[in-house]
Scaffold this motif. Structure first.
Motif, mmCIF file in Angstrom:
data_model
loop_
_atom_site.group_PDB
_atom_site.id
_atom_site.type_symbol
_atom_site.label_atom_id
_atom_site.label_comp_id
_atom_site.label_asym_id
_atom_site.label_seq_id
_atom_site.Cartn_x
_atom_site.Cartn_y
_atom_site.Cartn_z
ATOM 1 N N ILE A 114 97.291 15.576 59.787
ATOM 2 C CA ILE A 114 97.020 16.279 58.533
ATOM 3 C C ILE A 114 97.712 17.640 58.535
ATOM 4 C CG2 ILE A 114 95.237 17.369 57.117
ATOM 5 C CD1 ILE A 114 93.322 15.157 58.034
ATOM 6 N N LYS A 115 97.616 18.369 59.645
ATOM 7 C CA LYS A 115 98.252 19.674 59.734
ATOM 8 C C LYS A 115 99.772 19.552 59.640
ATOM 9 C CE LYS A 115 96.411 22.131 63.152
ATOM 10 N NZ LYS A 115 95.698 22.363 64.447
ATOM 11 N N LYS A 116 100.299 18.495 60.228
ATOM 12 C CA LYS A 116 101.742 18.272 60.152
ATOM 13 C C LYS A 116 102.180 18.066 58.702
ATOM 14 C CE LYS A 116 105.402 15.280 61.983
ATOM 15 N NZ LYS A 116 105.844 14.731 60.694
ATOM 16 N N GLN A 117 101.415 17.294 57.961
ATOM 17 C CA GLN A 117 101.753 17.060 56.560
ATOM 18 C C GLN A 117 101.585 18.329 55.731
ATOM 19 O OE1 GLN A 117 103.178 14.263 55.284
ATOM 20 N NE2 GLN A 117 103.276 13.745 57.471
ATOM 21 N N ILE A 118 100.594 19.153 56.058
ATOM 22 C CA ILE A 118 100.444 20.442 55.378
ATOM 23 C C ILE A 118 101.649 21.320 55.636
ATOM 24 C CG2 ILE A 118 99.149 22.620 55.448
ATOM 25 C CD1 ILE A 118 96.606 20.946 55.781
ATOM 26 N N ALA A 119 102.121 21.333 56.897
ATOM 27 C CA ALA A 119 103.294 22.136 57.244
ATOM 28 C C ALA A 119 104.534 21.664 56.504
ATOM 29 C CB ALA A 119 103.530 22.078 58.750
ATOM 30 N N GLU A 120 104.662 20.352 56.326
ATOM 31 C CA GLU A 120 105.857 19.805 55.682
ATOM 32 C C GLU A 120 105.777 19.868 54.157
ATOM 33 O OE1 GLU A 120 106.378 15.892 57.238
ATOM 34 O OE2 GLU A 120 106.976 16.600 59.236
ATOM 35 N N GLN A 121 104.599 19.573 53.604
ATOM 36 C CA GLN A 121 104.477 19.479 52.149
ATOM 37 C C GLN A 121 104.114 20.796 51.486
ATOM 38 O OE1 GLN A 121 102.113 16.131 50.734
ATOM 39 N NE2 GLN A 121 102.561 14.940 52.589
ATOM 40 N N ASP B 140 95.845 18.998 46.273
ATOM 41 C CA ASP B 140 96.981 18.520 47.065
ATOM 42 C C ASP B 140 96.556 18.295 48.515
ATOM 43 O OD1 ASP B 140 98.659 18.688 44.858
ATOM 44 O OD2 ASP B 140 99.288 20.744 45.326
ATOM 45 N N VAL B 141 95.741 19.208 49.048
ATOM 46 C CA VAL B 141 95.232 19.052 50.408
ATOM 47 C C VAL B 141 94.366 17.799 50.502
ATOM 48 C CG1 VAL B 141 93.736 20.053 52.184
ATOM 49 C CG2 VAL B 141 95.310 21.526 50.909
ATOM 50 N N GLU B 142 93.521 17.598 49.513
ATOM 51 C CA GLU B 142 92.638 16.424 49.492
ATOM 52 C C GLU B 142 93.456 15.134 49.528
ATOM 53 O OE1 GLU B 142 88.962 14.614 46.780
ATOM 54 O OE2 GLU B 142 90.049 16.415 46.141
ATOM 55 N N ASP C 240 92.029 22.957 53.785
ATOM 56 C CA ASP C 240 92.402 23.872 52.709
ATOM 57 C C ASP C 240 92.504 25.296 53.251
ATOM 58 O OD1 ASP C 240 92.881 24.453 49.866
ATOM 59 O OD2 ASP C 240 90.941 25.463 49.939
ATOM 60 N N LYS C 241 91.567 25.676 54.142
ATOM 61 C CA LYS C 241 91.640 26.997 54.770
ATOM 62 C C LYS C 241 92.895 27.122 55.627
ATOM 63 C CE LYS C 241 86.655 27.921 54.946
ATOM 64 N NZ LYS C 241 85.498 28.157 55.839
ATOM 65 N N ILE C 242 93.207 26.068 56.379
ATOM 66 C CA ILE C 242 94.403 26.088 57.229
ATOM 67 C C ILE C 242 95.661 26.257 56.382
ATOM 68 C CG2 ILE C 242 95.868 24.613 58.679
ATOM 69 C CD1 ILE C 242 93.347 23.615 60.044
ATOM 70 N N SER C 243 95.709 25.589 55.242
ATOM 71 C CA SER C 243 96.902 25.652 54.392
ATOM 72 C C SER C 243 97.142 27.047 53.843
ATOM 73 C CB SER C 243 96.776 24.663 53.228
ATOM 74 O OG SER C 243 95.808 25.092 52.280
ATOM 75 N N SER D 24 107.330 26.275 59.274
ATOM 76 C CA SER D 24 108.534 25.582 59.750
ATOM 77 C C SER D 24 108.482 25.405 61.266
ATOM 78 C CB SER D 24 109.789 26.362 59.344
ATOM 79 O OG SER D 24 109.778 27.674 59.908
ATOM 80 N N LYS D 25 108.028 26.443 61.975
ATOM 81 C CA LYS D 25 107.877 26.369 63.425
ATOM 82 C C LYS D 25 106.690 25.482 63.790
ATOM 83 C CE LYS D 25 107.162 29.324 67.485
ATOM 84 N NZ LYS D 25 106.962 30.716 67.978
#
Length: 313
Positions: A208-215, A222-224, A251-254, A261-262
């Motif tokens: 999930i975090k990877k997809q947040i980083a990419e998207q 959007d997070v949901e 959502d907080k992480i985003s 990018s890193k």
């Protein structure tokens, strides 16, 4: 609840986790020897002891972490005041037994997490520590965790925060550490109460975090959507309450001040490491009989691997 089958195999195979932009996956259950060369640029390792340890328990922890009387380390103690400082709504009267040894590494080395007393850390896994530490902004260190008795392992994270700040001279972002603490709580809650295995929980959080980083989702909706996609890919069914906890956390992480990018590269490596471990388990199982007990174990892990493989197709 922990699944019995997974617990047997996890005890043999899944005791380490690595988050590293450019490093290969290598770790060991043995602690650093007392005659290891000190990195004069980065300083000596720091050992942080739980403030509730008795003298005999402290000796036990030292032995587990490979610390001899002549070891060149800096020793500190985490107290209830530190829990209140580093853990939002932390109990300053909490009993603290989890301890850790943090060895700083050069930039780009990534994180190597090793629970050296896995029989005594009952809830937090290496991958859970890795995910939370990455969220908190901790990079480039080898971390060994130990406890002299059975504990959940949560207080070790506060000890790691304190040791990391002392070691590096850098102050961690409180917004990030607060969210990291929440992430660790959500991870252990899902593993303990939702019937989802620990490593699968770690893979879910990582993906999930990877997809947040990419998207780079712009809204909570959007997070949901990302959360629901990853739950489906990994075939995880959560209650409405647990699903909402996960969405709120992500959502907080985003919204954190993170170089996404890193972060994406580091999460790629963590996800790849978990996938490699699961593939190794599957290969080992293939050697066994395809009937009865081992057939059910193989089927279980194949579902996880298939779900993870879908992310890279």
């Amino acid at each position: 609840m922990k699944k019995q089958i997974f617990a047997v195999i996890a005890a043999m195979s899944l005791t380490t986790a690595i988050v590293a932009p450019t490093t290969s996956y290598a770790s060991t259950n043995s602690s650093q020897s007392s005659d290891e060369v000190v990195n004069e640029k980065l300083g000596v390792p720091i050992v942080v002891y739980g403030g509730s340890l008795s003298e005999s328990e402290k000796v036990s922890v030292k032995n587990s972490l490979g610390i001899a009387n002549n070891s060149d380390v800096q020793e500190i103690t985490i107290t209830g005041a530190d829990i209140a400082k580093y853990i939002e709504n932390g109990n300053s009267s909490a009993r603290l037994y989890s301890s850790a040894k943090i060895t700083p590494k050069d930039a780009g080395s990534g994180l190597v997490i090793n629970i050296v007393t896995p029989e005594n850390i009952t809830e937090v896994t290496s991958d859970m520590y890795s995910n939370a530490m990455l969220t908190a902004g901790i990079e480039d260190a080898t971390v060994e965790v130990a406890a002299p008795k059975k504990v959940t392992g949560h207080s070790a994270l506060a000890g790691i925060y304190k040791a990391y700040e002392v070691t590096t001279g850098k102050k961690l972002d409180k917004d990030r550490t607060d969210v990291a603490n929440q992430e660790l709580s959500v991870a252990t809650d899902l593993a303990q109460n939702s019937g989802v295995d620990e490593e699968k929980v770690s893979q879910l959080l990582t993906d999930i975090k990877k997809q947040i980083a990419e998207q780079k989702p712009a809204t909570k909706e959007d997070v949901e959507k990302i959360v629901d996609e990853q739950l489906k890919k990994l075939e995880i069914n959560l209650s409405d309450k647990d699903r909402q906890l996960l969405i709120d956390l992500m959502d907080k992480i985003s919204k954190l001040d993170i170089d996404f990018s890193k972060w994406s590269t580091q999460l790629d490596d963590l996800s790849g490491n978990i996938k490699d471990q699961l593939n190794k388990i599957n290969e080992d199982i293939n050697i066994k009989s395809d009937s009865g007990f081992w057939a059910s174990v193989k089927s279980f892990f194949q579902k996880i691997i298939d779900g993870i493989s879908g992310l890279f197709s």
